[in-house]
Design a protein around this motif. Structure first.
Motif, PDB file in Angstrom:
ATOM      1  N   VAL A  61      -7.919   7.293   7.915  1.00 47.37           N
ATOM      2  CA  VAL A  61      -7.234   8.389   7.225  1.00 47.37           C
ATOM      3  C   VAL A  61      -5.773   8.446   7.656  1.00 47.37           C
ATOM      4  CG1 VAL A  61      -7.140  10.887   6.884  1.00 47.37           C
ATOM      5  CG2 VAL A  61      -9.356   9.734   7.001  1.00 47.37           C
ATOM      6  N   MET A  62      -5.567   8.390   8.963  1.00 47.87           N
ATOM      7  CA  MET A  62      -4.220   8.413   9.519  1.00 47.87           C
ATOM      8  C   MET A  62      -3.444   7.153   9.133  1.00 47.87           C
ATOM      9  SD  MET A  62      -3.248   8.957  13.552  1.00 47.87           S
ATOM     10  CE  MET A  62      -4.363  10.359  13.678  1.00 47.87           C
ATOM     11  N   LEU A  63      -4.120   6.017   9.199  1.00 48.95           N
ATOM     12  CA  LEU A  63      -3.487   4.742   8.879  1.00 48.95           C
ATOM     13  C   LEU A  63      -2.983   4.714   7.445  1.00 48.95           C
ATOM     14  CD1 LEU A  63      -2.851   1.884   9.950  1.00 48.95           C
ATOM     15  CD2 LEU A  63      -5.122   1.183   9.177  1.00 48.95           C
ATOM     16  N   ARG A  64      -3.819   5.131   6.509  1.00 51.02           N
ATOM     17  CA  ARG A  64      -3.416   5.121   5.101  1.00 51.02           C
ATOM     18  C   ARG A  64      -2.355   6.178   4.810  1.00 51.02           C
ATOM     19  NH1 ARG A  64      -5.660   1.460   1.878  1.00 51.02           N
ATOM     20  NH2 ARG A  64      -7.721   0.630   2.359  1.00 51.02           N
ATOM     21  N   MET A  65      -2.365   7.273   5.534  1.00 50.11           N
ATOM     22  CA  MET A  65      -1.321   8.270   5.345  1.00 50.11           C
ATOM     23  C   MET A  65       0.040   7.676   5.691  1.00 50.11           C
ATOM     24  SD  MET A  65      -0.959  12.132   6.943  1.00 50.11           S
ATOM     25  CE  MET A  65      -2.632  12.584   6.496  1.00 50.11           C
ATOM     26  N   LEU A  66       0.093   6.930   6.791  1.00 50.31           N
ATOM     27  CA  LEU A  66       1.347   6.277   7.175  1.00 50.31           C
ATOM     28  C   LEU A  66       1.786   5.268   6.124  1.00 50.31           C
ATOM     29  CD1 LEU A  66       0.696   5.542  10.977  1.00 50.31           C
ATOM     30  CD2 LEU A  66       2.032   7.413   9.993  1.00 50.31           C
ATOM     31  N   MET A  67       0.842   4.446   5.664  1.00 57.22           N
ATOM     32  CA  MET A  67       1.167   3.418   4.678  1.00 57.22           C
ATOM     33  C   MET A  67       1.641   4.041   3.359  1.00 57.22           C
ATOM     34  SD  MET A  67       0.484   0.751   6.476  1.00 57.22           S
ATOM     35  CE  MET A  67      -0.420   0.418   7.983  1.00 57.22           C
ATOM     36  N   ASN A  68       0.956   5.094   2.923  1.00 55.31           N
ATOM     37  CA  ASN A  68       1.314   5.739   1.662  1.00 55.31           C
ATOM     38  C   ASN A  68       2.723   6.323   1.700  1.00 55.31           C
ATOM     39  OD1 ASN A  68      -1.204   5.095   0.714  1.00 55.31           O
ATOM     40  ND2 ASN A  68      -2.030   7.170   0.806  1.00 55.31           N
ATOM     41  N   TYR A  69       3.169   6.728   2.887  1.00 57.80           N
ATOM     42  CA  TYR A  69       4.501   7.319   3.018  1.00 57.80           C
ATOM     43  C   TYR A  69       5.577   6.292   3.350  1.00 57.80           C
ATOM     44  CZ  TYR A  69       3.324  12.248   2.458  1.00 57.80           C
ATOM     45  OH  TYR A  69       2.949  13.470   1.930  1.00 57.80           O
ATOM     46  N   GLY A  70       5.266   5.014   3.183  1.00 58.66           N
ATOM     47  CA  GLY A  70       6.302   3.998   3.282  1.00 58.66           C
ATOM     48  C   GLY A  70       6.417   3.296   4.615  1.00 58.66           C
ATOM     49  N   TYR A  71       5.325   3.225   5.369  1.00 52.92           N
ATOM     50  CA  TYR A  71       5.367   2.493   6.635  1.00 52.92           C
ATOM     51  C   TYR A  71       5.725   1.032   6.381  1.00 52.92           C
ATOM     52  CZ  TYR A  71       4.007   0.812  11.251  1.00 52.92           C
ATOM     53  OH  TYR A  71       4.016   0.242  12.504  1.00 52.92           O
ATOM     54  N   ASP A  72       6.577   0.458   7.244  1.00 54.69           N
ATOM     55  CA  ASP A  72       7.061  -0.913   7.068  1.00 54.69           C
ATOM     56  C   ASP A  72       6.011  -1.904   7.563  1.00 54.69           C
ATOM     57  OD1 ASP A  72       8.472  -3.235   6.760  1.00 54.69           O
ATOM     58  OD2 ASP A  72      10.100  -2.712   8.142  1.00 54.69           O
ATOM     59  N   VAL A  73       5.060  -2.235   6.691  1.00 58.92           N
ATOM     60  CA  VAL A  73       3.947  -3.104   7.058  1.00 58.92           C
ATOM     61  C   VAL A  73       4.411  -4.524   7.353  1.00 58.92           C
ATOM     62  CG1 VAL A  73       1.676  -3.956   6.347  1.00 58.92           C
ATOM     63  CG2 VAL A  73       2.433  -1.688   5.625  1.00 58.92           C
ATOM     64  N   HIS A  74       5.448  -4.969   6.667  1.00 68.39           N
ATOM     65  CA  HIS A  74       5.919  -6.346   6.845  1.00 68.39           C
ATOM     66  C   HIS A  74       6.331  -6.628   8.292  1.00 68.39           C
ATOM     67  CE1 HIS A  74       5.885  -8.262   2.883  1.00 68.39           C
ATOM     68  NE2 HIS A  74       6.118  -7.064   2.372  1.00 68.39           N
ATOM     69  N   ARG A  75       6.814  -5.614   8.993  1.00 72.61           N
ATOM     70  CA  ARG A  75       7.206  -5.804  10.388  1.00 72.61           C
ATOM     71  C   ARG A  75       6.014  -6.211  11.264  1.00 72.61           C
ATOM     72  NH1 ARG A  75      12.365  -5.799  12.618  1.00 72.61           N
ATOM     73  NH2 ARG A  75      11.658  -4.547  14.363  1.00 72.61           N
ATOM     74  N   CYS A  76       4.825  -5.800  10.863  1.00 72.53           N
ATOM     75  CA  CYS A  76       3.634  -6.127  11.645  1.00 72.53           C
ATOM     76  C   CYS A  76       3.282  -7.614  11.548  1.00 72.53           C
ATOM     77  CB  CYS A  76       2.453  -5.283  11.176  1.00 72.53           C
ATOM     78  SG  CYS A  76       2.685  -3.518  11.425  1.00 72.53           S
ATOM     79  N   PHE A  77       3.629  -8.242  10.450  1.00 73.18           N
ATOM     80  CA  PHE A  77       3.317  -9.654  10.258  1.00 73.18           C
ATOM     81  C   PHE A  77       4.499 -10.555  10.605  1.00 73.18           C
ATOM     82  CE2 PHE A  77       0.507  -7.380   7.276  1.00 73.18           C
ATOM     83  CZ  PHE A  77      -0.718  -7.816   7.746  1.00 73.18           C
ATOM     84  N   ASP A  78       5.556  -9.968  11.118  1.00 73.38           N
ATOM     85  CA  ASP A  78       6.771 -10.717  11.449  1.00 73.38           C
ATOM     86  C   ASP A  78       6.674 -11.249  12.878  1.00 73.38           C
ATOM     87  OD1 ASP A  78       9.315 -11.777  11.510  1.00 73.38           O
ATOM     88  OD2 ASP A  78      10.269  -9.852  11.990  1.00 73.38           O
ATOM     89  N   CYS A  79       5.971 -12.354  13.044  1.00 74.67           N
ATOM     90  CA  CYS A  79       5.818 -12.969  14.363  1.00 74.67           C
ATOM     91  C   CYS A  79       6.676 -14.232  14.419  1.00 74.67           C
ATOM     92  CB  CYS A  79       4.361 -13.319  14.642  1.00 74.67           C
ATOM     93  SG  CYS A  79       4.110 -14.184  16.205  1.00 74.67           S
ATOM     94  N   PRO A  80       7.637 -14.314  15.326  1.00 74.48           N
ATOM     95  CA  PRO A  80       8.535 -15.471  15.374  1.00 74.48           C
ATOM     96  C   PRO A  80       7.845 -16.767  15.771  1.00 74.48           C
ATOM     97  CG  PRO A  80       8.873 -14.065  17.284  1.00 74.48           C
ATOM     98  CD  PRO A  80       7.961 -13.321  16.366  1.00 74.48           C
ATOM     99  N   LEU A  81       6.676 -16.683  16.371  1.00 76.98           N
ATOM    100  CA  LEU A  81       5.985 -17.895  16.824  1.00 76.98           C
ATOM    101  C   LEU A  81       5.175 -18.559  15.717  1.00 76.98           C
ATOM    102  CD1 LEU A  81       4.803 -16.704  20.348  1.00 76.98           C
ATOM    103  CD2 LEU A  81       6.740 -18.158  19.775  1.00 76.98           C
ATOM    104  N   GLY A  82       4.808 -17.801  14.696  1.00 77.02           N
ATOM    105  CA  GLY A  82       4.100 -18.368  13.560  1.00 77.02           C
ATOM    106  C   GLY A  82       2.860 -19.147  13.955  1.00 77.02           C
ATOM    107  N   ASN A  83       2.799 -20.410  13.546  1.00 73.74           N
ATOM    108  CA  ASN A  83       1.647 -21.261  13.839  1.00 73.74           C
ATOM    109  C   ASN A  83       1.737 -21.936  15.207  1.00 73.74           C
ATOM    110  OD1 ASN A  83       0.307 -20.754  11.407  1.00 73.74           O
ATOM    111  ND2 ASN A  83       1.529 -22.291  10.331  1.00 73.74           N
ATOM    112  N   SER A  84       2.805 -21.657  15.940  1.00 71.31           N
ATOM    113  CA  SER A  84       2.946 -22.230  17.276  1.00 71.31           C
ATOM    114  C   SER A  84       2.037 -21.502  18.256  1.00 71.31           C
ATOM    115  CB  SER A  84       4.401 -22.125  17.752  1.00 71.31           C
ATOM    116  OG  SER A  84       5.266 -22.762  16.840  1.00 71.31           O
ATOM    117  N   SER A  85       1.702 -22.179  19.322  1.00 74.69           N
ATOM    118  CA  SER A  85       0.864 -21.578  20.355  1.00 74.69           C
ATOM    119  C   SER A  85       1.605 -20.418  21.002  1.00 74.69           C
ATOM    120  CB  SER A  85       0.492 -22.626  21.400  1.00 74.69           C
ATOM    121  OG  SER A  85      -0.281 -22.047  22.423  1.00 74.69           O
ATOM    122  N   HIS A  86       0.901 -19.298  21.186  1.00 73.67           N
ATOM    123  CA  HIS A  86       1.504 -18.123  21.792  1.00 73.67           C
ATOM    124  C   HIS A  86       1.432 -18.214  23.314  1.00 73.67           C
ATOM    125  CE1 HIS A  86       1.304 -16.832  17.718  1.00 73.67           C
ATOM    126  NE2 HIS A  86       1.619 -15.584  17.968  1.00 73.67           N
TER     127      HIS A  86
END
Length: 213
Positions: A61-86
């Protein structure tokens, strides 16, 4: 105070953050409707993604409320290491006092949070177009029950209808999206307005959640 013009983003300790930590849906909704910045960053526990998410990982409920109000989801998938080993750095000691630009993949793959990764990522995919997930996140997601559904979304084109919604929301901007007065003047049918606002995912606003007739 809000109706009289109080600004919800001026306090040293973010008002929305307090509401999130309390789990108070009504207060969260009130602050967001009056312009609270859903993409704020906590000064103490620095993360690469906006800080509000860390309080909503266990609550859809809380998660979708944030998303509905414009939470920047793309930042969560912005990993500089990509397919490289972490890094092999063990982050299981991560607490609210650690000062570090922590990536989403590092947080959601913690031993005590990774069981939530499938559900959280699946919700996030409703609010983005095509995204790439890094090696570390993918490894954990493959162990989750929702992986077939997530993988299908990641490997197939998104619907034109969904892409149009995202584009309209981008053009409108976060402040217009949350403004009820602006939406009433938008020359679109009510059903389309509801679609743009993700009303089908507004769990807080749905009658069955609020318990009203």
């Amino acid at each position: 105070l809000l109706n009289a013009g109080a600004l919800p983003n001026q306090d040293p300790i973010n008002c929305l953050q307090i509401a999130l930590r309390m789990g108070n849906y009504e207060l969260m909704n009130l602050l967001l409707r009056h312009g609270a910045n859903v993409n704020y960053f906590c000064r103490v526990n620095t993360t690469h993604f906006p800080s509000a998410l860390q309080y909503a990982l266990k609550d859809e409920v809380m998660l979708r409320m944030l998303m509905n109000y414009g939470y920047d989801v793309h930042r969560c998938f912005d990993c500089p290491l990509g397919n490289s080993s972490h890094s092999q750095y063990v982050t299981d000691g991560w607490t609210s006092t650690v000062i570090k630009d922590t990536m989403f993949c590092e947080v959601i793959t913690l031993s005590w949070l990774k069981h939530l990764s499938g559900k959280v990522v699946r919700v996030m995919l409703d609010y983005v177009d095509h995204v790439n997930i890094c090696w570390k996140l993918e490894a954990v997601l493959k162990e989750q029950e929702l992986w077939p559904d997530i993988n299908s979304i990641l490997t197939n084109p998104r619907s034109l209808k969904h892409l149009c919604r995202l584009k309209i929301r981008e053009c409108m901007g976060r402040l217009r999206l949350r403004c009820p007065v602006f939406m009433t003047f938008l020359p679109l049918p009510d059903c389309l307005k509801d679609y743009v606002l993700y009303k089908e995912y507004d769990l807080y606003g749905q009658e069955n959640f609020r318990g009203t007739d």
